[in-house]
Scaffold this active site. Sequence first.
Site, PDB file in Angstrom:
ATOM      1  N   GLU A 115      39.688  38.488  43.809  1.00 28.33           N
ATOM      2  CA  GLU A 115      40.028  38.418  42.389  1.00 28.33           C
ATOM      3  C   GLU A 115      41.354  39.140  42.147  1.00 28.33           C
ATOM      4  O   GLU A 115      41.716  40.059  42.893  1.00 28.33           O
ATOM      5  CB  GLU A 115      38.872  39.026  41.582  1.00 28.33           C
ATOM      6  CG  GLU A 115      39.050  39.118  40.090  1.00 28.33           C
ATOM      7  CD  GLU A 115      39.282  37.807  39.343  1.00 28.33           C
ATOM      8  OE1 GLU A 115      40.155  37.031  39.767  1.00 28.33           O
ATOM      9  OE2 GLU A 115      38.634  37.599  38.309  1.00 28.33           O
ATOM     10  N   ASP A 116      42.061  38.700  41.108  1.00 21.82           N
ATOM     11  CA  ASP A 116      43.343  39.341  40.801  1.00 21.82           C
ATOM     12  C   ASP A 116      43.164  40.771  40.287  1.00 21.82           C
ATOM     13  O   ASP A 116      43.845  41.681  40.725  1.00 21.82           O
ATOM     14  CB  ASP A 116      44.153  38.492  39.794  1.00 21.82           C
ATOM     15  CG  ASP A 116      43.380  38.114  38.532  1.00 21.82           C
ATOM     16  OD1 ASP A 116      42.180  38.465  38.410  1.00 21.82           O
ATOM     17  OD2 ASP A 116      43.979  37.451  37.652  1.00 21.82           O
ATOM     18  N   ASP A 126      38.823  44.523  35.555  1.00 18.13           N
ATOM     19  CA  ASP A 126      39.085  45.187  34.286  1.00 18.13           C
ATOM     20  C   ASP A 126      37.801  45.920  33.885  1.00 18.13           C
ATOM     21  O   ASP A 126      37.571  47.041  34.319  1.00 18.13           O
ATOM     22  CB  ASP A 126      39.521  44.098  33.291  1.00 18.13           C
ATOM     23  CG  ASP A 126      40.035  44.630  31.976  1.00 18.13           C
ATOM     24  OD1 ASP A 126      40.655  45.701  31.979  1.00 18.13           O
ATOM     25  OD2 ASP A 126      39.827  43.982  30.936  1.00 18.13           O
ATOM     26  N   LYS A 128      41.606  48.509  36.978  1.00 21.17           N
ATOM     27  CA  LYS A 128      41.902  49.428  35.864  1.00 21.17           C
ATOM     28  C   LYS A 128      40.692  50.344  35.687  1.00 21.17           C
ATOM     29  O   LYS A 128      39.762  50.002  34.951  1.00 21.17           O
ATOM     30  CB  LYS A 128      42.113  48.639  34.574  1.00 21.17           C
ATOM     31  CG  LYS A 128      43.401  47.847  34.505  1.00 21.17           C
ATOM     32  CD  LYS A 128      43.468  47.118  33.168  1.00 21.17           C
ATOM     33  CE  LYS A 128      44.709  46.280  33.048  1.00 21.17           C
ATOM     34  NZ  LYS A 128      44.660  45.391  31.857  1.00 21.17           N
ATOM     35  N   PHE A 188      48.397  46.017  29.860  1.00 16.71           N
ATOM     36  CA  PHE A 188      48.313  44.616  30.221  1.00 16.71           C
ATOM     37  C   PHE A 188      49.462  44.244  31.160  1.00 16.71           C
ATOM     38  O   PHE A 188      50.615  44.585  30.909  1.00 16.71           O
ATOM     39  CB  PHE A 188      48.334  43.718  28.981  1.00 16.71           C
ATOM     40  CG  PHE A 188      47.702  42.389  29.236  1.00 16.71           C
ATOM     41  CD1 PHE A 188      46.324  42.249  29.223  1.00 16.71           C
ATOM     42  CD2 PHE A 188      48.476  41.279  29.532  1.00 16.71           C
ATOM     43  CE1 PHE A 188      45.726  41.023  29.499  1.00 16.71           C
ATOM     44  CE2 PHE A 188      47.887  40.047  29.804  1.00 16.71           C
ATOM     45  CZ  PHE A 188      46.509  39.925  29.791  1.00 16.71           C
ATOM     46  N   VAL A 189      49.131  43.548  32.251  1.00 13.38           N
ATOM     47  CA  VAL A 189      50.145  43.177  33.249  1.00 13.38           C
ATOM     48  C   VAL A 189      50.107  41.674  33.525  1.00 13.38           C
ATOM     49  O   VAL A 189      49.070  41.031  33.369  1.00 13.38           O
ATOM     50  CB  VAL A 189      49.956  43.960  34.575  1.00 13.38           C
ATOM     51  CG1 VAL A 189      50.211  45.449  34.365  1.00 13.38           C
ATOM     52  CG2 VAL A 189      48.570  43.738  35.172  1.00 13.38           C
ATOM     53  N   ASP A 228      48.134  36.231  34.243  1.00 11.20           N
ATOM     54  CA  ASP A 228      48.780  35.525  33.132  1.00 11.20           C
ATOM     55  C   ASP A 228      48.545  36.212  31.800  1.00 11.20           C
ATOM     56  O   ASP A 228      47.675  37.072  31.662  1.00 11.20           O
ATOM     57  CB  ASP A 228      48.226  34.110  33.028  1.00 11.20           C
ATOM     58  CG  ASP A 228      46.799  34.113  32.485  1.00 11.20           C
ATOM     59  OD1 ASP A 228      45.953  34.840  33.051  1.00 11.20           O
ATOM     60  OD2 ASP A 228      46.543  33.430  31.484  1.00 11.20           O
ATOM     61  N   ARG A 239      52.299  33.510  35.427  1.00  8.34           N
ATOM     62  CA  ARG A 239      51.573  33.654  36.693  1.00  8.34           C
ATOM     63  C   ARG A 239      52.493  33.577  37.908  1.00  8.34           C
ATOM     64  O   ARG A 239      52.191  34.109  38.962  1.00  8.34           O
ATOM     65  CB  ARG A 239      50.551  32.504  36.855  1.00  8.34           C
ATOM     66  CG  ARG A 239      49.352  32.579  35.965  1.00  8.34           C
ATOM     67  CD  ARG A 239      48.307  31.577  36.457  1.00  8.34           C
ATOM     68  NE  ARG A 239      47.350  31.227  35.417  1.00  8.34           N
ATOM     69  CZ  ARG A 239      46.266  31.934  35.114  1.00  8.34           C
ATOM     70  NH1 ARG A 239      46.006  33.041  35.762  1.00  8.34           N
ATOM     71  NH2 ARG A 239      45.437  31.545  34.167  1.00  8.34           N
TER      72      ARG A 239
HETATM   73  P1  IMP Z   1      36.628  41.777  33.576  1.00 10.90           P
HETATM   74  O1  IMP Z   1      35.419  40.914  33.546  1.00 10.90           O
HETATM   75  O2  IMP Z   1      36.762  42.560  32.301  1.00 10.90           O
HETATM   76  O3  IMP Z   1      36.714  42.673  34.779  1.00 10.90           O
HETATM   77  O4  IMP Z   1      37.838  40.787  33.516  1.00 10.90           O
HETATM   78  C1  IMP Z   1      38.622  40.440  34.580  1.00 10.90           C
HETATM   79  C2  IMP Z   1      39.560  39.345  34.139  1.00 10.90           C
HETATM   80  O5  IMP Z   1      40.287  39.763  32.982  1.00 10.90           O
HETATM   81  C3  IMP Z   1      40.615  39.054  35.175  1.00 10.90           C
HETATM   82  O6  IMP Z   1      40.214  38.049  36.041  1.00 10.90           O
HETATM   83  C4  IMP Z   1      41.798  38.613  34.327  1.00 10.90           C
HETATM   84  O7  IMP Z   1      41.736  37.237  34.095  1.00 10.90           O
HETATM   85  C5  IMP Z   1      41.628  39.307  33.009  1.00 10.90           C
HETATM   86  N1  IMP Z   1      42.516  40.482  32.862  1.00 10.90           N
HETATM   87  C6  IMP Z   1      42.155  41.768  32.679  1.00 10.90           C
HETATM   88  N2  IMP Z   1      43.210  42.576  32.576  1.00 10.90           N
HETATM   89  C7  IMP Z   1      44.287  41.791  32.705  1.00 10.90           C
HETATM   90  C8  IMP Z   1      45.714  42.044  32.702  1.00 10.90           C
HETATM   91  O8  IMP Z   1      46.209  43.167  32.567  1.00 10.90           O
HETATM   92  N3  IMP Z   1      46.510  40.945  32.870  1.00 10.90           N
HETATM   93  C9  IMP Z   1      46.028  39.676  33.033  1.00 10.90           C
HETATM   94  N4  IMP Z   1      44.706  39.403  33.044  1.00 10.90           N
HETATM   95  C10 IMP Z   1      43.854  40.447  32.877  1.00 10.90           C
HETATM   96 MG    MG Z   2      41.199  35.991  36.026  1.00  8.32          MG
END
Ligand code: IMP
Ligand code: MG
Length: 182
Positions: A105-106, A109, A137, A158-159, A165, A171
């Site tokens: 995964e990228d 969060d 994060k 936010f990055v 994206d 992207r």
């Molecule tokens: P989580 O379920 O809150 O961990 O969400 C993860 C997803 O949130 C990632 O796959 C991203 O698509 C998106 N995301 C969270 N932070 C960022 C950011 O800083 N930049 C771009 N996408 C983000």
């Molecule tokens: Mg994503």
Amino acid sequence: MEETDVSLRLDAILLSRETIHKRVSELAAEIIDEFRGSELILVGVLKGAVIFMSDLARAIGGEVDVRMDFMAVSSYGNSMSSSGAVKIVKDIDTPAEGKNIILVEDIMDTGLTLSYLGDMIMARNPSKFKICVLLEKPERKKVECAIAYRGFSIPDKFVVGYGLDCAGKWRNLPDIWRVAEG
Ligand code: IMP
Ligand code: MG
């Protein structure tokens, strides 16, 4: 920041392409150490993980028998904060049972997406299951989710770039940037 109807611009580079490249090579070396000579399915979460996973797969090279598969989950849409809802839009093509799987995964969060997908794959009885994220994060974490391979821990900003994206944009940037309003 909730929606992207405010005007956003690239602020500053947080992680340069050289820094990213070096770290991806290190992660690949760790993965080779663990999976040398065996079959390994890299499962990328579309679309954000595509660029990271492509580089990671090439950095792993021929010492591991790498296969690639993808999952897609419902995205944030144009919002920059998590709804908490995860919907599977595309599942992997390969049965996971008895396989070595790394979910790629990228960014982690809140951790909601990865913990949901992780539980889902674990329920299919893979031989080994690990999670690999380029970015994390820590300040935003809501659920515990074990990360085996982590690129960088970053602040709660936010990055975009290198697969990440903002409403579908940026992207393809080779570096990872912070986004600013105005
Ligand atoms: P989580 O379920 O809150 O961990 O969400 C993860 C997803 O949130 C990632 O796959 C991203 O698509 C998106 N995301 C969270 N932070 C960022 C950011 O800083 N930049 C771009 N996408 C983000
Ligand atoms: Mg994503």
